[in-house]
Design a protein around this motif. Structure first.
Motif, PDB file in Angstrom:
ATOM      1  N   LYS A   1       0.845  -1.200   0.000  1.00 12.29           N
ATOM      2  CA  LYS A   1       0.000   0.000   0.000  1.00 12.29           C
ATOM      3  C   LYS A   1       0.878   1.247   0.000  1.00 12.29           C
ATOM      4  N   ILE A   2       0.665   2.119  -0.984  1.00 19.18           N
ATOM      5  CA  ILE A   2       1.520   3.296  -1.140  1.00 19.18           C
ATOM      6  C   ILE A   2       0.684   4.474  -1.612  1.00 19.18           C
ATOM      7  N   PHE A   3       1.044   5.670  -1.145  1.00 16.00           N
ATOM      8  CA  PHE A   3       0.299   6.880  -1.482  1.00 16.00           C
ATOM      9  C   PHE A   3       1.096   7.753  -2.439  1.00 16.00           C
TER      10      PHE A   3
ATOM     11  N   ALA B   1      -4.695  19.509  -3.177  1.00 17.26           N
ATOM     12  CA  ALA B   1      -5.899  18.726  -2.892  1.00 17.26           C
ATOM     13  C   ALA B   1      -5.576  17.247  -2.919  1.00 17.26           C
ATOM     14  N   PHE B   2      -6.254  16.488  -2.059  1.00 20.92           N
ATOM     15  CA  PHE B   2      -6.233  15.039  -2.141  1.00 20.92           C
ATOM     16  C   PHE B   2      -7.175  14.610  -3.261  1.00 20.92           C
ATOM     17  N   THR B   3      -6.847  13.524  -3.942  1.00 19.47           N
ATOM     18  CA  THR B   3      -7.789  12.924  -4.881  1.00 19.47           C
ATOM     19  C   THR B   3      -7.603  11.414  -4.923  1.00 19.47           C
ATOM     20  N   ASP B   4      -8.715  10.716  -5.100  1.00 13.60           N
ATOM     21  CA  ASP B   4      -8.670   9.258  -5.273  1.00 13.60           C
ATOM     22  C   ASP B   4      -8.961   8.876  -6.721  1.00 13.60           C
TER      23      ASP B   4
ATOM     24  N   ILE C   1      -4.152  12.326   9.305  1.00  9.53           N
ATOM     25  CA  ILE C   1      -3.774  12.278   7.894  1.00  9.53           C
ATOM     26  C   ILE C   1      -3.770  10.852   7.349  1.00  9.53           C
ATOM     27  N   THR C   2      -3.520   9.872   8.213  1.00  8.81           N
ATOM     28  CA  THR C   2      -3.495   8.490   7.725  1.00  8.81           C
ATOM     29  C   THR C   2      -4.888   8.030   7.303  1.00  8.81           C
ATOM     30  N   ASP C   3      -5.931   8.549   7.955  1.00  8.61           N
ATOM     31  CA  ASP C   3      -7.303   8.221   7.541  1.00  8.61           C
ATOM     32  C   ASP C   3      -7.590   8.750   6.147  1.00  8.61           C
ATOM     33  N   VAL C   4      -7.199  10.003   5.912  1.00  7.47           N
ATOM     34  CA  VAL C   4      -7.438  10.630   4.611  1.00  7.47           C
ATOM     35  C   VAL C   4      -6.689   9.891   3.514  1.00  7.47           C
ATOM     36  N   ILE C   5      -5.430   9.583   3.775  1.00 10.40           N
ATOM     37  CA  ILE C   5      -4.608   8.905   2.776  1.00 10.40           C
ATOM     38  C   ILE C   5      -5.144   7.503   2.478  1.00 10.40           C
TER      39      ILE C   5
ATOM     40  N   GLU D   1     -12.265   5.967  -1.599  1.00 10.01           N
ATOM     41  CA  GLU D   1     -13.429   6.266  -0.760  1.00 10.01           C
ATOM     42  C   GLU D   1     -13.328   7.682  -0.178  1.00 10.01           C
ATOM     43  N   LEU D   2     -12.722   8.578  -0.940  1.00  7.60           N
ATOM     44  CA  LEU D   2     -12.463   9.923  -0.431  1.00  7.60           C
ATOM     45  C   LEU D   2     -13.752  10.716  -0.218  1.00  7.60           C
TER      46      LEU D   2
END
Length: 427
Positions: A90-92, A199-202, A306-310, A317-318
Motif C-alpha cells: 500500500k503506497i500513497f 488537494a487530495f484525490t482518489d 492524515i493516515t485516515d485521509v490517505i 473512498e475519499l
C-alpha cells in the motif's frame, strides 16, 4: 500500524511528524529522513535512498509497513508507486503515468489545453535558435521553463533579451539540467499574484487542503534567482473561497477527468501553481506531490488524522472524508545556507533549535540537516523550516521570526518578508 515516509526534506519531516501524531500509528520509518526525523517521536531513520525501490519494498515487507507515503517527485516520476503496487504494498502517490504532469511541463500544458484548464499561451522547443526566434516574435517579458524536473530552479522570467538568451542557452546548449532540459516551454508572461492549491484525490473525488502561498525567489521583495521555496503561509488571503471553489471545479476535476480519458487514474496530491490576475485564475504548473515548503504550514494546521485521509484516497473512498482545520494561520520561514540556490557550504553546526521550540505554537521542521558525531549540522541548501501559528497572521509571523532569531549556524540566510503580501492584502 507502521508507516514509511520516503524522502529527507522539510516536507517529509512535516509528513512524518503529522503521521506520528496519529493514535493508530506505531512506528514511522523515514527513508532516509534527516536530523529532525531522527529525534522525532515514534520516528526512525533508515539508510535507504528514495531511488532504491527494491530495498524500500523489502524493508516494508520485513517491518510490517502497512502504508508508504512518498514525499519527493523524483521517485514518483520514476515509478515507485507502480513498483510497490506490483508487490502488493500500500503506497500513497500517483503512478508513473500520472506523475508525468510534473515530469513534463509540455505534457501538463497539453492536458490543460485538452481539458480547457486556463493557462498561459505557450510553445515547446528543442532547438535554441527556434526558441530564441519565438521570444523575439512574442516580445518581453516572457517565461522560459526546462521541460523536466529541475527542483524548482528551472524557471526564468526574462525581462530583457539577454536574460532570455542566457536561459535558453543554459538549458538547451549547456544542458545544466541534463535530460530535464532536452526541451523548453516558452510561455506568455502573466502578471498577478502566485498561490498554491493542493488537494487530495482518489481519481474520482477532489478534497482540497487549505490554501497557501510560497515565496520562490531567494531575496526579500521577490528578488534574485528562484529556489525550491524560501517560506510559505496558510491560508493565503488572495485565494478567496470563490477562487478555491473555481479551481476545484475548473482545474482539479477537469485534470483527473482528462487523465482518465487517457487511461490514467490519478491518486495522490494534486498541486496547482496558480497565477491570480485581475482577469481571473491561470495554472502555471502542476506538481504530483505535496509542495515544499507549503506542506509545513498546511499540515501544522491540519487537525484530522492524515493516515485516515490517505487510506481513503488509496481505497477510492475519499467522498466519505471531511478534514478539520485549526483556524489559526501559520507561517513557515525557511532558513537556508548562504549562497543557496548556488554554491553553499555544508557541515556547519546548528544551535538554538530547542530554544526556538520553547516558544508557544512553534515547530522547527528540518530539511537539510544531519547528525554527525553527535552534532547537528547543515547538509543542504534549505536547512530548516521554522513554522509558527498565531491567533492572527501577524502573531504567527512574529512567532516565526522570534524563533528564527534563536537559531544559529555559519552564514545562515532567510527572507525577512514572509507573509507581508498577505498583510498588505488584509489591510
Amino acid at each position: 500500524m507502521n508507516v514509511m515516509v520516503v524522502g529527507g526534506g522539510g516536507r517529509e519531516h512535516a509528513i512524518a511528524w503529522k503521521v506520528a501524531r496519529s493514535e493508530k500509528v506505531g512506528r514511522v520509518f523515514c527513508a532516509p529522513g534527516n536530523g529532525g526525523t531522527a529525534v522525532e517521536d515514534k520516528c526512525e531513520n533508515i539508510d535507504i535512498k528514495p531511488s532504491e525501490f527494491s530495498d524500500l519494498a523489502d524493508f516494508a515487507n520485513k517491518n510490517n509497513v502497512e502504508l508508504t507515503i512518498v514525499g519527493p517527485e523524483d521517485p514518483l516520476v520514476a515509478g515507485i508507486v507502480d513498483y510497490f503496487e506490483n508487490k502488493g504494498l500500500k503506497i500513497f502517490g500517483p503512478n508513473k503515468s500520472a506523475a508525468k504532469i510534473e515530469d513534463s511541463k509540455a505534457f501538463a500544458k497539453d492536458i490543460m489545453l485538452k481539458a480547457g484548464i486556463p493557462t498561459a499561451e505557450y510553445q515547446r522547443f528543442t532547438d535554441y535558435d527556434e526558441a530564441l526566434g519565438y521570444v523575439d516574435k512574442k516580445g518581453l517579458p516572457i517565461v522560459i521553463k526546462a521541460d523536466g524536473l529541475a527542483a524548482g530552479k528551472g524557471v526564468t522570467v526574462a525581462f530583457d533579451r539577454e536574460e532570455a538568451r542566457t536561459a535558453l542557452n543554459s538549458i538547451l546548449v549547456d544542458k545544466i539540467f541534463g535530460e530535464s532540459g532536452s526541451s523548453v516551454v516558452v510561455e506568455e508572461y502573466l502578471e498577478g499574484e502566485e498561490a498554491s492549491y493542493l488537494a487530495f484525490t482518489d481519481g474520482k473525488t477532489v478534497l482540497p487542503l487549505q490554501s497557501s502561498q510560497d515565496h520562490k525567489p531567494v531575496f526579500d521583495g521577490d528578488k534574485g534567482p528562484n529556489t525550491g521555496g524560501m517560506g510559505a503561509y496558510s491560508p493565503a488571503p488572495v485565494v478567496t473561497e470563490d477562487i478555491m471553489n473555481y479551481v476545484t471545479e475548473n482545474v482539479a476535476y477537469p485534470l483527473i477527468k482528462e487523465l482518465k480519458k487517457r487511461g490514467i487514474i490519478y491518486k495522490g496530491i494534486i498541486y496547482a501553481g496558480l497565477m491570480i490576475t485581475g482577469n481571473g485564475v491561470n495554472v502555471l504548473e502542476f506538481n504530483c506531490r505535496f509542495g515544499d515548503p507549503e506542506t509545513q504550514p498546511i499540515l501544522y494546521r491540519m487537525e484530522s488524522d492524515i493516515t485516515d485521509v490517505i487510506s481513503k484516497c488509496i481505497d477510492e473512498e475519499l467522498n466519505s472524508v471531511e478534514i478539520k482545520w485549526d483556524e489559526k494561520p501559520s507561517v513557515c520561514v525557511v532558513v537556508a545556507s548562504g549562497g543557496y540556490p548556488k554554491v553553499y557550504n555544508k557541515g556547519c553546526e546548528i544551535t538554538g533549535i530547542e530554544n526556538a521550540e520553547e516558544i508557544k505554537n512553534v515547530k522547527v521542521f528540518h530539511a537539510g540537516t544531519a547528525n554527525v558525531n553527535g552534532r547537528l549540522v547543515t547538509s543542504g541548501g534549505r536547512v530548516l523550516g521554522i513554522t509558527a501559528k498565531g491567533d492572527k497572521l501577524q502573531t504567527a509571523i512574529d512567532n516565526a521570526y522570534k524563533a528564527v532569531k534563536k537559531i544559529n549556524f555559519s552564514n545562515m540566510h532567510y527572507r525577512s518578508d514572509i507573509g507581508n503580501k498577505a498583510l498588505r492584502r488584509m489591510k
